[in-house]
Design a protein around this motif. Structure first.
Motif, PDB file in Angstrom:
ATOM      1  N   VAL A 282       6.697 -74.758  46.912  1.00 32.85           N
ATOM      2  CA  VAL A 282       6.014 -74.139  45.776  1.00 32.85           C
ATOM      3  C   VAL A 282       6.046 -75.070  44.570  1.00 32.85           C
ATOM      4  CG1 VAL A 282       6.163 -72.264  44.080  1.00 32.85           C
ATOM      5  CG2 VAL A 282       6.367 -71.754  46.515  1.00 32.85           C
ATOM      6  N   ASP A 295      12.431 -79.593  37.884  1.00 37.74           N
ATOM      7  CA  ASP A 295      11.972 -78.234  38.210  1.00 37.74           C
ATOM      8  C   ASP A 295      13.015 -77.480  39.030  1.00 37.74           C
ATOM      9  OD1 ASP A 295       9.588 -78.555  36.888  1.00 37.74           O
ATOM     10  OD2 ASP A 295       8.416 -79.034  38.681  1.00 37.74           O
ATOM     11  N   LEU A 302      11.834 -70.354  36.967  1.00 36.74           N
ATOM     12  CA  LEU A 302      10.573 -70.430  37.706  1.00 36.74           C
ATOM     13  C   LEU A 302      10.286 -69.112  38.424  1.00 36.74           C
ATOM     14  CD1 LEU A 302       8.224 -72.256  38.887  1.00 36.74           C
ATOM     15  CD2 LEU A 302       9.741 -72.623  40.837  1.00 36.74           C
ATOM     16  N   TYR A 303      11.305 -68.569  39.072  1.00 40.49           N
ATOM     17  CA  TYR A 303      11.128 -67.325  39.818  1.00 40.49           C
ATOM     18  C   TYR A 303      10.703 -66.191  38.889  1.00 40.49           C
ATOM     19  CZ  TYR A 303      11.901 -63.779  43.394  1.00 40.49           C
ATOM     20  OH  TYR A 303      11.716 -62.762  44.298  1.00 40.49           O
ATOM     21  N   ARG A 304      11.335 -66.107  37.723  1.00 43.72           N
ATOM     22  CA  ARG A 304      11.021 -65.019  36.788  1.00 43.72           C
ATOM     23  C   ARG A 304       9.636 -65.178  36.167  1.00 43.72           C
ATOM     24  NH1 ARG A 304      16.067 -66.222  34.549  1.00 43.72           N
ATOM     25  NH2 ARG A 304      15.061 -66.788  32.578  1.00 43.72           N
ATOM     26  N   SER A 305       9.181 -66.430  36.039  1.00 41.89           N
ATOM     27  CA  SER A 305       7.922 -66.670  35.323  1.00 41.89           C
ATOM     28  C   SER A 305       6.693 -66.513  36.210  1.00 41.89           C
ATOM     29  CB  SER A 305       7.934 -68.074  34.709  1.00 41.89           C
ATOM     30  OG  SER A 305       7.906 -69.064  35.732  1.00 41.89           O
ATOM     31  N   ARG A 306       6.895 -66.439  37.515  1.00 43.04           N
ATOM     32  CA  ARG A 306       5.754 -66.379  38.425  1.00 43.04           C
ATOM     33  C   ARG A 306       5.850 -65.115  39.268  1.00 43.04           C
ATOM     34  NH1 ARG A 306       5.389 -72.799  40.045  1.00 43.04           N
ATOM     35  NH2 ARG A 306       3.666 -72.162  41.379  1.00 43.04           N
ATOM     36  N   ALA A 307       5.085 -64.132  38.875  1.00 43.96           N
ATOM     37  CA  ALA A 307       5.172 -62.821  39.524  1.00 43.96           C
ATOM     38  C   ALA A 307       4.779 -62.875  40.991  1.00 43.96           C
ATOM     39  CB  ALA A 307       4.275 -61.823  38.782  1.00 43.96           C
ATOM     40  N   ASP A 308       3.955 -63.855  41.349  1.00 47.27           N
ATOM     41  CA  ASP A 308       3.461 -63.945  42.725  1.00 47.27           C
ATOM     42  C   ASP A 308       4.194 -65.018  43.524  1.00 47.27           C
ATOM     43  OD1 ASP A 308       2.501 -66.099  41.319  1.00 47.27           O
ATOM     44  OD2 ASP A 308       0.469 -66.006  42.159  1.00 47.27           O
ATOM     45  N   ILE A 309       5.402 -65.379  43.124  1.00 44.10           N
ATOM     46  CA  ILE A 309       6.062 -66.517  43.762  1.00 44.10           C
ATOM     47  C   ILE A 309       6.372 -66.258  45.240  1.00 44.10           C
ATOM     48  CG2 ILE A 309       8.407 -65.831  43.071  1.00 44.10           C
ATOM     49  CD1 ILE A 309       8.937 -68.890  42.675  1.00 44.10           C
ATOM     50  N   GLU A 312       3.240 -66.940  46.987  1.00 43.52           N
ATOM     51  CA  GLU A 312       3.041 -68.386  47.008  1.00 43.52           C
ATOM     52  C   GLU A 312       3.899 -69.034  48.095  1.00 43.52           C
ATOM     53  OE1 GLU A 312       2.673 -70.791  43.333  1.00 43.52           O
ATOM     54  OE2 GLU A 312       3.256 -68.934  42.337  1.00 43.52           O
TER      55      GLU A 312
END
Length: 482
Positions: A282, A295, A302-309, A312
């Motif tokens: 990802v 990163d 990163l996990y919290r900022s991307r709702a669709d992780i 993905e």
């Protein structure tokens, strides 16, 4: 009080880059919570396939003491199944642009088997490959002259010990070349492969005739770390999944990439490695290495900022039959990565603090450390992260997992970390408190006295990360190219 020792075999976070060293900050820990059985030196993905291939073809991995030279089965030495054979063959494919460089063993073979390539600006194998291609292209002189010139690529040690025992490598090589047959209309690749076949067989004959050619102190396996990685898969992955990987074709196909993930998830704690590969995929394994490493230090954010992780992650290998457990562990896994970096950063800070001291550390020394040293910011960020409710829960979860793994030293250390965190310690206070708990420092009112041995230590790193990034890049490229 739990102490880590110089005999500890594995470290979760930081590694001694110049040899094993005693730890100041980190405890003994396990990599099972992020990528089980991935060590500080791992070789390309092909060598995992190769190890599975050997097993599937009756070669017991635990009995391959000379695998660089040959594989052994039923008391038979098969040089065309050894690491050197495939390394030399792969280099031809790399030169044709068919596969990335997957060669191994150059460092191991230098001065033992081959003449060092120092000062040439090329790898140890490159001159040998060019030499073989002269024959494959029909440019070589007589066969006798060619084999004699080949001897010039061998190490002084190899040549001397053969001569002392009246064994002629050139004669062995010529004999093997005459015994190798191929279609007169064979292309350059086939001819080159035949020369490599004759070459490795000639080496095997020399070692059989002159046992003193073997190394006595260093391994002749070379890819032992990959063999160690593969062994649990052989016991725990489905046979049909392993069969999809059991070949020695150099490229990794899309199905093999999927099969690798499916095999890994079947082993104990395999969901963590598969999850780590998905997270790296990802992030983007092909980007600049410094960028991806930065990163990976911020995976919780990163996990919290991307709702669709999660979606993905699932989309990275859409045809892979991955279990729900792999996706369930992604969020805690992000925190487990941060724990690794915390331990590495803490060890790095401790080494830097103690390295130049005469055994006395002042508050000014500690202040300067946290102002000037590069890993201090990351260390402080983890402390702040761990005070958040969701990560307080993740730390508790991690302690339960490590307890089930019987990692008592790690559990005790992180439990003490949790206690200091609960007491409201600042990052600097917490850092010193943990060094005191480790019996590294003693508070003597106006300064701290170092009670641990003061030694020259290299910087500490979170080992294994580069290796997993490399594997992830290979897997994602295979799926994309397919």
């Amino acid at each position: 009080m739990p102490q880590s020792t110089m005999e500890d075999e594995f470290f979760l976070s930081a590694r001694p880059e110049g040899g094993t060293q005693a730890n100041y900050f980190r405890p003994k820990a396990v990599t099972e919570i992020v990528f089980p059985d991935v060590g500080m030196i791992m070789y390309p993905m092909f060598w995992n396939k190769y190890a599975i291939y050997l097993h599937e073809n009756g070669y017991e991995l635990t009995e391959q003491d000379h695998l660089y030279l040959w594989a052994e089965r039923d008391d038979e030495r098969v040089a065309t199944e050894g690491v050197l054979y495939y390394a030399l063959r792969s280099l031809y494919e790399t030169r044709q642009g068919r596969v990335p460089d997957i060669t191994v063993g150059e460092n191991a073979a230098s001065e033992w088997l081959f003449k060092p390539a120092t000062g040439t600006g090329r790898g140890l194998y490159d001159g040998l490959v060019e030499h073989f291609l002269e024959v494959a292209r029909g440019e070589a002189p007589s066969l006798s002259e060619f084999t004699t010139e080949t001897l010039g690529f061998m190490s002084q040690r190899f040549r001397s010990r053969c001569a002392e025992n009246d064994v002629s490598f050139a004669a062995q090589f010529e004999t093997q070349l005459r015994s190798v047959t191929y279609n007169p209309a064979a292309d350059e690749r086939e001819k080159y492969d035949s020369i490599v076949t004759a070459f490795v067989r000639a080496i095997e004959r020399c070692f059989t005739a002159v046992p003193a050619l073997h190394r006595t102190r260093l391994s002749e396996v070379v890819i032992g770390s990959n063999l160690n990685f593969v062994r649990p898969l052989l016991d725990q992955a489905p046979a049909a999944t392993l069969a999809r990987l059991a070949n020695t074709e150099f490229p990794i196909t899309p199905d093999e990439a999927n099969a690798f993930l499916e095999a890994v998830q079947a082993r104990e704690h395999g969901e963590y490695l598969v999850g780590s590969i998905l997270l790296i995929a990802v992030v983007g394994p092909a980007q600049d290495r410094d960028a991806i490493l930065d990163d990976l230090r911020h995976l919780p954010e990163l996990y919290r900022s991307r709702a669709d992780i999660v979606d993905e992650a699932r989309a990275q290998f859409p045809a892979a039959n991955l279990s729900g457990e792999v996706f369930d562990v992604l969020e805690p896994l992000c925190y487990f990565w941060s724990v690794n970096y915390f331990l590495a950063d803490g060890e790095d800070l401790a080494r830097y603090l103690i390295a130049d001291t005469a055994g006395i550390i002042t508050d000014d020394d500690i202040e300067a450390l946290f102002q000037d040293h590069g890993t201090a910011e990351s260390f402080e960020r983890f402390i702040e992260l761990s005070t958040q409710d969701r990560y307080v829960a993740e730390l508790t979860n991690l302690l339960e997992i490590l307890t089930s793994m019987h990692e008592d030293d790690v559990v005790a250390f992180l439990d003490q970390f949790r206690a200091q965190l609960g007491a409201g310690d600042s990052p600097r206070e917490l850092f010193i408190a943990l060094l005191e708990w480790n019996d590294v420092l003693v508070d003597e009112s106006d300064h701290y006295r170092v009670t641990a041995p003061i030694q020259e230590n290299d910087s500490a790193t979170f080992y294994g990360v580069d290796e997993v990034i490399n594997w992830t890049e290979t897997l994602t490229e295979a799926v994309a190219d397919g």
